[in-house]
Design an enzyme around this catalytic site. Sequence first.
Site, short mmCIF file in Angstrom:
data_model
loop_
_atom_site.label_atom_id
_atom_site.label_comp_id
_atom_site.label_asym_id
_atom_site.label_seq_id
_atom_site.Cartn_x
_atom_site.Cartn_y
_atom_site.Cartn_z
N LYS A 22 0.85 -1.21 0.00
CA LYS A 22 0.00 0.00 0.00
C LYS A 22 0.88 1.25 0.00
CE LYS A 22 -1.74 1.53 4.01
NZ LYS A 22 -1.48 2.95 4.32
N ASN A 23 1.90 1.27 0.85
CA ASN A 23 2.68 2.49 1.04
C ASN A 23 3.71 2.73 -0.05
OD1 ASN A 23 1.11 2.96 3.20
ND2 ASN A 23 2.64 2.48 4.76
N CYS A 117 -4.89 12.30 12.99
CA CYS A 117 -5.62 11.04 12.92
C CYS A 117 -5.45 10.38 14.29
CB CYS A 117 -5.09 10.16 11.80
SG CYS A 117 -3.48 9.49 12.15
N ARG A 122 0.28 14.35 13.13
CA ARG A 122 0.68 14.15 11.74
C ARG A 122 0.91 15.48 10.99
NH1 ARG A 122 -0.97 8.91 10.45
NH2 ARG A 122 0.62 8.89 8.85
N ASP A 307 4.65 0.52 12.07
CA ASP A 307 3.44 -0.12 11.52
C ASP A 307 3.29 -1.57 11.95
OD1 ASP A 307 3.45 1.61 8.31
OD2 ASP A 307 2.96 2.23 10.34
N ARG A 399 -8.56 -0.57 4.70
CA ARG A 399 -7.67 0.43 4.12
C ARG A 399 -6.31 -0.19 3.81
NH1 ARG A 399 -6.62 5.41 7.42
NH2 ARG A 399 -5.27 5.63 5.62
C1 EPZ Z 1 4.25 6.92 6.45
O1 EPZ Z 1 3.45 7.93 7.01
C2 EPZ Z 1 3.34 5.71 6.30
N1 EPZ Z 1 2.24 6.05 5.39
C3 EPZ Z 1 2.79 5.31 7.67
O2 EPZ Z 1 2.02 4.14 7.50
C4 EPZ Z 1 3.97 4.99 8.58
O3 EPZ Z 1 3.48 4.68 9.87
C5 EPZ Z 1 4.93 6.19 8.66
O4 EPZ Z 1 5.34 6.57 7.32
C6 EPZ Z 1 6.17 5.89 9.47
O5 EPZ Z 1 6.84 4.78 8.91
C7 EPZ Z 1 2.47 6.03 4.05
O6 EPZ Z 1 3.58 5.78 3.59
C8 EPZ Z 1 1.30 6.34 3.17
P1 EPZ Z 1 6.23 10.21 8.58
P2 EPZ Z 1 4.02 9.44 7.06
O7 EPZ Z 1 6.11 11.51 7.85
O8 EPZ Z 1 4.91 9.69 5.92
C9 EPZ Z 1 6.75 13.58 11.84
C10 EPZ Z 1 0.18 2.75 7.74
O9 EPZ Z 1 -0.19 2.17 8.76
N2 EPZ Z 1 6.58 14.57 10.76
O10 EPZ Z 1 7.36 9.30 8.24
O11 EPZ Z 1 2.85 10.35 7.28
C11 EPZ Z 1 5.48 12.80 12.14
O12 EPZ Z 1 4.67 13.52 13.04
C12 EPZ Z 1 0.61 4.18 7.81
O13 EPZ Z 1 0.28 2.23 6.61
C13 EPZ Z 1 6.69 15.93 11.06
O14 EPZ Z 1 6.92 16.29 12.20
O15 EPZ Z 1 4.87 9.41 8.39
C14 EPZ Z 1 6.00 11.52 12.75
O16 EPZ Z 1 6.26 11.73 14.14
C15 EPZ Z 1 0.30 4.79 9.16
N3 EPZ Z 1 6.53 16.84 10.07
C16 EPZ Z 1 7.34 11.31 12.03
O17 EPZ Z 1 7.66 12.56 11.39
C17 EPZ Z 1 6.27 16.47 8.77
O18 EPZ Z 1 6.16 17.37 7.89
C18 EPZ Z 1 7.30 10.24 10.97
O19 EPZ Z 1 6.18 10.51 10.14
C19 EPZ Z 1 6.16 15.09 8.48
C20 EPZ Z 1 6.33 14.16 9.49
#
Ligand code: EPZ
Length: 419
Positions: A22-23, A117, A122, A307, A399
Site C-alpha cells: 500500500k505504502n 488522525c 501528523r 506499523d 484500508r
Molecule cells: C508513512 O506515514 C506511512 N504512510 C505510515 O504508515 C507509517 O506509519 C509512517 O510513514 C512511518 O513509517 C504512508 O507511507 C502512506 P512520517 P508518514 O512523515 O509519511 C513527523 C500505515 O499504517 N513529521 O514518516 O505520514 C510525524 O509527526 C501508515 O500504513 C513531522 O513532524 O509518516 C512523525 O512523528 C500509518 N513533520 C514522524 O515525522 C512532517 O512534515 C514520521 O512521520 C512530516 C512528518
Amino acid sequence: MDKLIIKGGKPLKGEIRISGAKNAALPILAATLLAQEPVTIANVPHLQDVTTMMRLLGSMGVHLSVDDHMQISVNSSGVENFYAPYDLVKTMRASIVVLGPLLARYGKAEVSLPGGCAIGSRPVDIHIKGMKALGAEVEVENGYIKASAKKRLKGTDFLFDVVTVTGTENLIMAACLAEGQTILRNAALEPEVEDLARFLNTLGAKISGAGSDTIIIDGVEQLGGGHYTVLPDRIEAGTYLVGAAMTRGHIKIKNIDPTIMSAVLSKLREAGAEISQGDNWIELTMNQDRPKAVNIFTNPYPAFPTDMQAQMMALNTVAEGVAVVTENVFENRFMHVQELQRMGAKIELKGKSATCWGVEKLTGAPVMATDLRASASLVLAGLVADGETVVDRIYHVDRGYERIEEKLTQLGATIRRDS
Ligand code: EPZ
C-alpha cells in the site's frame, strides 16, 4: 458498518500470497501526475486507500482504468485541476503526496491539510518547508496548502529535521522536474521510498541513493511513460507471520522479499519462531510452542517499523514473560491497548512505553478498531482468544489489508465478515 467475527483457538497453517505494498502503490500512483506518456502499474493491492487515491487523481482529470488483475493504466495528459479536496484527503492523509508532482509539472497545487488522525497530529510542516526550498510559494489558509511556482522549481540541498517517509517521497517527486540537482539529506530509507524512485527512473528520472539517507535527483525536462510492478507489502507479510507465531502455527508466505523484513524477522526469532526463507518466500513455525515476550523499540527503517508495533504487542499479550513496547515514531499509537485490555490483556501504559505481562489466554469480546494497524492487532488477538471476538469499524482494516478474511480463512482461521 462491517464487522469481522472471529472464533479463536485454531493455529494458522498453510500458504498465502502477499499483495503489493500500500505504502508504495500510493506515492507511485501520485507520481503518474509527472508522466507525459501512459503508464501501467502492476501488483497494486485492491484496498480502500488505493481506490481513494484513484478517485483523487480522477477528480483532477487523470484517466485511470483497472483490469481484472488490478493492473492500472494511467494517462495524466488531461489534468485540468490541481485541487485535493478535504472530503477526500480527510479519509486518506497520504493524499499529501500529490503536492510535489502537481507543483513540479503544473506549477500549482491546492491540497487540503490532512489533519490529525488516531495515531497523532501528523504535521506536514517539513513537506511545506521542502517545497519552499525548491522555490515554490506556499501559504496555508482555510485548512488548505496553497502552493505555486511561477518559474520551474530549482534544485536545492535540503536536510530533513525529522525522518519523514511521505515528506521524502514528496520532495523526490518535486525535484524530478526541477532545474539542476537536488540533494536530500536525512532522507527516509524505507523500501517504499526506494520503490518510488525505481518507478520514477523507469519514466526517465535521474535519481540515485534512494534507500540510503542521502538521495540525489538531477532534474530533467519531462518524464515519459512505462510499466512498473509494485513491491510486496512487508507490513502485511509481518502481520500474518505474527498471527502464525501467536497461534503457535506454521505458515509459508509467498511473493515477499525477506531482506526488507530483517527487524521483524529477528524479533520473531527472538520470540522463539523457527524461520526459513528463500528469495521470495518466508516460512515460520512455532513447533507448537508458546511465543516468548520480546521488547520492541519502533524507529525509522531499518529499525523495527512502527506499523508493526500493534501486532507485536498483541503477540506479547499472550507470550511467556514480560516485555516493554516503546513507540518512538508517533505520539499516540497505543489506541489498541484499551481494546486488548478488554480481551484480558495485562498492559500498563507509561508515556511512550507499554509494559505487557503475557497471559495464558485472552477472552473474546466486542472490540473497536481505531486505526489501520490497531485493527490488525485486534484481529490477531481474536485468533487466539477463547470464544468469539467481534471487531467493529473494520473499514480501518480494509484500508490496508486486501481480503483479510479470505487470507485468514485460507490459513484455517474461523472468521467471517458481517455487513
Ligand atoms: C508513512 O506515514 C506511512 N504512510 C505510515 O504508515 C507509517 O506509519 C509512517 O510513514 C512511518 O513509517 C504512508 O507511507 C502512506 P512520517 P508518514 O512523515 O509519511 C513527523 C500505515 O499504517 N513529521 O514518516 O505520514 C510525524 O509527526 C501508515 O500504513 C513531522 O513532524 O509518516 C512523525 O512523528 C500509518 N513533520 C514522524 O515525522 C512532517 O512534515 C514520521 O512521520 C512530516 C512528518
